[in-house]
Design an enzyme around this catalytic site. Structure first.
Site, PDB file in Angstrom:
ATOM      1  N   ASP A   1      -7.666   4.840 -59.548  1.00  0.00           N
ATOM      2  CA  ASP A   1      -7.479   3.531 -58.654  1.00  0.00           C
ATOM      3  C   ASP A   1      -8.991   2.897 -58.376  1.00  0.00           C
ATOM      4  O   ASP A   1      -9.617   3.447 -57.615  1.00  0.00           O
ATOM      5  CB  ASP A   1      -6.889   4.014 -57.457  1.00  0.00           C
ATOM      6  CG  ASP A   1      -5.341   4.381 -57.521  1.00  0.00           C
ATOM      7  OD1 ASP A   1      -5.118   5.037 -58.600  1.00  0.00           O
ATOM      8  OD2 ASP A   1      -4.805   4.414 -56.598  1.00  0.00           O
TER       9      ASP A   1
ATOM     10  N   LYS B   1      -2.723  -2.541 -57.035  1.00  0.00           N
ATOM     11  CA  LYS B   1      -2.624  -2.147 -56.016  1.00  0.00           C
ATOM     12  C   LYS B   1      -3.000  -2.831 -54.632  1.00  0.00           C
ATOM     13  O   LYS B   1      -4.079  -3.547 -54.703  1.00  0.00           O
ATOM     14  CB  LYS B   1      -3.392  -0.868 -55.808  1.00  0.00           C
ATOM     15  CG  LYS B   1      -3.358   0.309 -54.651  1.00  0.00           C
ATOM     16  CD  LYS B   1      -4.354   1.260 -54.920  1.00  0.00           C
ATOM     17  CE  LYS B   1      -4.560   2.195 -53.635  1.00  0.00           C
ATOM     18  NZ  LYS B   1      -5.146   3.371 -53.700  1.00  0.00           N
TER      19      LYS B   1
ATOM     20  N   LYS C   1       1.598  -1.061 -56.569  1.00  0.00           N
ATOM     21  CA  LYS C   1       1.245   0.153 -55.743  1.00  0.00           C
ATOM     22  C   LYS C   1       0.960  -0.419 -54.250  1.00  0.00           C
ATOM     23  O   LYS C   1      -0.082  -1.211 -54.247  1.00  0.00           O
ATOM     24  CB  LYS C   1       0.191   1.025 -56.142  1.00  0.00           C
ATOM     25  CG  LYS C   1       0.035   2.231 -55.151  1.00  0.00           C
ATOM     26  CD  LYS C   1      -1.207   3.078 -55.438  1.00  0.00           C
ATOM     27  CE  LYS C   1      -1.491   4.077 -54.782  1.00  0.00           C
ATOM     28  NZ  LYS C   1      -2.469   5.113 -55.034  1.00  0.00           N
TER      29      LYS C   1
END
Length: 221
Positions: A92, A155, A185
């Site tokens: 990430d 995300k 996300k």
């Protein structure tokens, strides 16, 4: 609100521990809890890799350029490469939102692509855009840059930005922008089942949670 059963919800969760004072023992406990809860993955800091605990089917995620994103693309790429070598299934990365604010979407796309080159399929790259700090137009631009660079997910948040974490509105806009071509996300400030469910209803396909046990307990069976 969507009707999520406990097992399905668990398989959407990156069970997360990114506190700066986390110890190896904390990561061992997180791993054991993830296996017990049946979460999709654990998400830990890169210096906590490799994970020595028996995770079974639980994946390992880590972060890159965290939490500020104010690292060069080369440093982010090197960090991602090392994490993959140390067993990370997913990375990430935090974008430099300053590039977005300056309108330099090409440089933004290039930095994401540089990291993706070190996170080849079947490994997964998620791009943290800090949606709470962005306008709607900037959220759309960040999502488009992520897709153009070959990322697998967008995300919402690190959970560490002063502007805040995930919001239903941001998740909905992100989901509309990527149109199912990328995952979405939601992460940052999701502390109860009702909020988690609302994020999924808005289009989240993965959830970054530290309160996983409590939220799954609220989900029942």
């Amino acid at each position: 609100m969507t009707s999520l059963d406990r097992a399905s919800l668990a398989q959407m969760i990156d069970h997360t521990l990114l506190k700066s004072d986390a110890t190896p023992a904390d990561v061992e406990a997180l791993a054991a809890q993830a296996v017990e809860l049946g979460t999709y993955s654990i998400c830990i800091s890169p210096n906590m890799l490799p994970v020595t605990a028996d995770l079974g089917p639980v994946k390992v995620a880590t972060v890159c350029g965290f939490p500020s994103g104010k690292h060069t693309a080369a440093v982010k790429a090197a960090e991602a490469k090392e994490s993959v070598a140390n067993g990370a299934d997913e990375v990430d990365m935090v974008i430099d939102i300053g590039l977005l604010k300056a309108g330099n979407t090409q440089a933004l796309t290039d930095e994401i692509a540089a990291v993706k080159a070190e996170v080849p399929s079947p490994r997964v790259l998620k791009v943290i855009i800090e949606s709470a700090a962005l306008t709607d137009d900037e959220i759309v631009a960040a999502c488009k840059a992520s897709e153009a660079a070959g990322a697998d997910f967008v995300k919402t948040s690190t959970g560490f930005h002063a502007a805040g974490g995930a919001s239903v509105e941001a998740v909905r806009l992100m989901a509309q922008t990527v149109g199912g071509r990328l995952g979405v996300k939601a992460s940052g400030g999701i502390r109860d089942f009702a909020t988690a469910s609302a994020m999924v209803e808005a289009g989240a396909t993965r959830l970054g949670l530290s309160a996983s046990a409590q939220i799954l307990a609220e989900a029942g069976e």
